[in-house]
Design an enzyme around this catalytic site. Sequence first.
Site, PDB file in Angstrom:
ATOM      1  N   ASP A 224      -1.982   9.137 -10.720  1.00  0.00           N
ATOM      2  CA  ASP A 224      -2.093   8.066 -11.720  1.00  0.00           C
ATOM      3  C   ASP A 224      -0.724   7.709 -12.286  1.00  0.00           C
ATOM      4  O   ASP A 224      -0.411   6.530 -12.490  1.00  0.00           O
ATOM      5  CB  ASP A 224      -3.035   8.474 -12.850  1.00  0.00           C
TER       6      ASP A 224
ATOM      7  N   GLU B 242      -4.665   2.273  -4.160  1.00  0.00           N
ATOM      8  CA  GLU B 242      -3.203   2.378  -4.212  1.00  0.00           C
ATOM      9  C   GLU B 242      -2.544   1.119  -3.656  1.00  0.00           C
ATOM     10  O   GLU B 242      -1.420   1.133  -3.204  1.00  0.00           O
ATOM     11  CB  GLU B 242      -2.726   3.617  -3.450  1.00  0.00           C
TER      12      GLU B 242
ATOM     13  N   HIS C 146      -4.576  14.363  -9.216  1.00  0.00           N
ATOM     14  CA  HIS C 146      -4.909  12.963  -9.506  1.00  0.00           C
ATOM     15  C   HIS C 146      -4.133  12.467 -10.725  1.00  0.00           C
ATOM     16  O   HIS C 146      -3.807  11.282 -10.805  1.00  0.00           O
ATOM     17  CB  HIS C 146      -6.413  12.789  -9.696  1.00  0.00           C
TER      18      HIS C 146
ATOM     19  N   ASP D 204       0.859  -1.170   0.000  1.00  0.00           N
ATOM     20  CA  ASP D 204       0.000   0.000   0.000  1.00  0.00           C
ATOM     21  C   ASP D 204       0.901   1.226   0.000  1.00  0.00           C
ATOM     22  O   ASP D 204       1.831   1.319   0.812  1.00  0.00           O
ATOM     23  CB  ASP D 204      -0.896  -0.005   1.249  1.00  0.00           C
TER      24      ASP D 204
ATOM     25  N   ASN E 220      -2.291  12.702  -4.238  1.00  0.00           N
ATOM     26  CA  ASN E 220      -3.389  13.174  -5.088  1.00  0.00           C
ATOM     27  C   ASN E 220      -3.791  14.600  -4.733  1.00  0.00           C
ATOM     28  O   ASN E 220      -3.992  15.437  -5.613  1.00  0.00           O
ATOM     29  CB  ASN E 220      -4.607  12.259  -4.960  1.00  0.00           C
TER      30      ASN E 220
END
Length: 135
Positions: free
Chosen positions: A30, A56, A26, A13, A21
């Site tokens: 990505d 994530e 964002h 994680d 983000n």
Amino acid sequence: ESRGGPFSVAILDLDHFKQINDTYSHAVGDDVLRQVASLLRQVAEPIGRSGRHGGEEFVVYVDADRETAARLCERLRLAIASHDWSALAPGMRVTTSIGVTELRPEDDYRTVLARADSHLYEAKDAGRNRVIADC
């Protein structure tokens, strides 16, 4: 199911991903996910296979015992932490917490993932950016 030998599962994680983000966008988040996926493929092969587990989180399946899988995951953790993220955002750091477990005879998909997830939360509770495996 493994090919007859030991088999381990790890859940990764990305630490504080929401902050990435929120701080950088964002779109940058990505890009981070894509680059982490690439790092996982580079480091995990040939003994491991990786994929996105949702959000994530990533999962790594390793054709090895938990000690070997934990060493592989430590290399993954270091690869992510030491990666040059400055092309995406100057000064950005990305780290990961990882839980690792070895498949047991009584396990099914849910139980092995739940144990790896439990180790992941131990890693987060212990300060993040670390690997916790079965004892």
